[in-house]
Design a protein around this motif. Sequence first.
Motif, PDB file in Angstrom:
ATOM      1  N   TRP A 223       0.839  -1.200   0.000  1.00 37.18           N
ATOM      2  CA  TRP A 223       0.000   0.000   0.000  1.00 37.18           C
ATOM      3  C   TRP A 223       0.876   1.253   0.000  1.00 37.18           C
ATOM      4  O   TRP A 223       0.626   2.194  -0.739  1.00 37.18           O
ATOM      5  CB  TRP A 223      -0.897   0.047   1.232  1.00 37.18           C
ATOM      6  N   LEU A 224       1.897   1.233   0.850  1.00 32.93           N
ATOM      7  CA  LEU A 224       2.757   2.410   1.003  1.00 32.93           C
ATOM      8  C   LEU A 224       3.593   2.679  -0.248  1.00 32.93           C
ATOM      9  O   LEU A 224       4.109   3.784  -0.418  1.00 32.93           O
ATOM     10  CB  LEU A 224       3.678   2.233   2.210  1.00 32.93           C
ATOM     11  N   CYS A 225       3.719   1.670  -1.107  1.00 38.27           N
ATOM     12  CA  CYS A 225       4.450   1.877  -2.360  1.00 38.27           C
ATOM     13  C   CYS A 225       3.729   2.860  -3.284  1.00 38.27           C
ATOM     14  O   CYS A 225       4.319   3.329  -4.266  1.00 38.27           O
ATOM     15  CB  CYS A 225       4.670   0.546  -3.082  1.00 38.27           C
ATOM     16  N   ALA A 226       2.471   3.172  -2.972  1.00 37.28           N
ATOM     17  CA  ALA A 226       1.749   4.179  -3.755  1.00 37.28           C
ATOM     18  C   ALA A 226       2.177   5.595  -3.372  1.00 37.28           C
ATOM     19  O   ALA A 226       1.903   6.549  -4.113  1.00 37.28           O
ATOM     20  CB  ALA A 226       0.244   4.021  -3.558  1.00 37.28           C
ATOM     21  N   MET A 227       2.857   5.739  -2.238  1.00 33.99           N
ATOM     22  CA  MET A 227       3.189   7.076  -1.743  1.00 33.99           C
ATOM     23  C   MET A 227       4.088   7.883  -2.690  1.00 33.99           C
ATOM     24  O   MET A 227       3.857   9.079  -2.860  1.00 33.99           O
ATOM     25  CB  MET A 227       3.811   6.977  -0.348  1.00 33.99           C
ATOM     26  N   PRO A 228       5.120   7.284  -3.307  1.00 36.96           N
ATOM     27  CA  PRO A 228       5.926   8.096  -4.241  1.00 36.96           C
ATOM     28  C   PRO A 228       5.110   8.693  -5.387  1.00 36.96           C
ATOM     29  O   PRO A 228       5.381   9.818  -5.826  1.00 36.96           O
ATOM     30  CB  PRO A 228       6.966   7.091  -4.765  1.00 36.96           C
ATOM     31  N   LEU A 229       4.109   7.963  -5.871  1.00 36.61           N
ATOM     32  CA  LEU A 229       3.250   8.495  -6.927  1.00 36.61           C
ATOM     33  C   LEU A 229       2.326   9.584  -6.386  1.00 36.61           C
ATOM     34  O   LEU A 229       2.155  10.637  -7.011  1.00 36.61           O
ATOM     35  CB  LEU A 229       2.421   7.367  -7.548  1.00 36.61           C
ATOM     36  N   ILE A 230       1.742   9.330  -5.213  1.00 38.86           N
ATOM     37  CA  ILE A 230       0.823  10.311  -4.636  1.00 38.86           C
ATOM     38  C   ILE A 230       1.555  11.596  -4.278  1.00 38.86           C
ATOM     39  O   ILE A 230       1.036  12.705  -4.453  1.00 38.86           O
ATOM     40  CB  ILE A 230       0.134   9.722  -3.387  1.00 38.86           C
ATOM     41  N   GLU A 231       2.777  11.448  -3.782  1.00 44.25           N
ATOM     42  CA  GLU A 231       3.529  12.603  -3.307  1.00 44.25           C
ATOM     43  C   GLU A 231       4.350  13.280  -4.407  1.00 44.25           C
ATOM     44  O   GLU A 231       5.225  14.100  -4.104  1.00 44.25           O
ATOM     45  CB  GLU A 231       4.445  12.187  -2.154  1.00 44.25           C
ATOM     46  N   LEU A 232       4.080  12.968  -5.635  1.00 50.14           N
ATOM     47  CA  LEU A 232       4.818  13.597  -6.739  1.00 50.14           C
ATOM     48  C   LEU A 232       4.771  15.122  -6.672  1.00 50.14           C
ATOM     49  O   LEU A 232       5.818  15.785  -6.821  1.00 50.14           O
ATOM     50  CB  LEU A 232       4.273  13.089  -8.077  1.00 50.14           C
ATOM     51  N   PRO A 233       3.603  15.749  -6.445  1.00 44.85           N
ATOM     52  CA  PRO A 233       3.605  17.221  -6.328  1.00 44.85           C
ATOM     53  C   PRO A 233       4.474  17.725  -5.181  1.00 44.85           C
ATOM     54  O   PRO A 233       5.116  18.771  -5.308  1.00 44.85           O
ATOM     55  CB  PRO A 233       2.122  17.560  -6.094  1.00 44.85           C
ATOM     56  N   LYS A 234       4.517  16.991  -4.088  1.00 45.47           N
ATOM     57  CA  LYS A 234       5.333  17.407  -2.941  1.00 45.47           C
ATOM     58  C   LYS A 234       6.824  17.340  -3.269  1.00 45.47           C
ATOM     59  O   LYS A 234       7.594  18.234  -2.909  1.00 45.47           O
ATOM     60  CB  LYS A 234       5.028  16.532  -1.729  1.00 45.47           C
TER      61      LYS A 234
END
Length: 206
Positions: free
Chosen positions: A133-144
């Motif tokens: 699940w946490l592997c989605a974080m790099p994609l989600i946090e792209l704007p950050k």
Amino acid sequence: MIGRLWEALRTKFVRDAATLQVASTISQGFQVVTTAALALLLGAEGQGLYVSAIALQALVFFLINVGVLQATVSQVAAAAARQNEYKSSGWIAFLAKTVAAFGLLIFVAGWFVLPWIGEVLYGDPTVGVWAWWLCAMPLIELPKVVAGAAFQGTRRMLALGQLENAYDMMRFFLVVCGAVVTGSPEGALVGLLLTSVGGAVLSAAL
């Protein structure tokens, strides 16, 4: 002597360093409070599973991560010093595309690898699934990631500090709320994912 010291303290470099130091101290404070709250809410075993899921995701991330962010920041800083906005924008676009590509690779690799690692290490694939699940974080946090690189490269340290502190504040609130509502590491990890969503929205706004 005192006059020279005062002039040195008023330089932008010193102001930027002080801003980052204050922001780092605030972020570390939120992290300590979050850790203490999870220990109280989840107990030693629950907190251990929470940390294990994060560690497994980090394993995949650091095996694939190639340090593009650091290289981009240095290039943006060099272009900004020459007031070359076209080149700065080009490097930011390069960073966005690279992070998106590696984020997708991490997400796909995690699907195949992490449940198996969880089964081997813990006798239960659940922790591996949580890590995926946490592997989605790099994609989600792209704007950050993009905003942080732009702020750092153009020496907008106040905006960078505000972004990081707001992110840590959201993480504390959402992770603790997830742990309270579910009473399990799963809720805390969902809170971590929601923090990524909030950080992306805030980064886009900044």
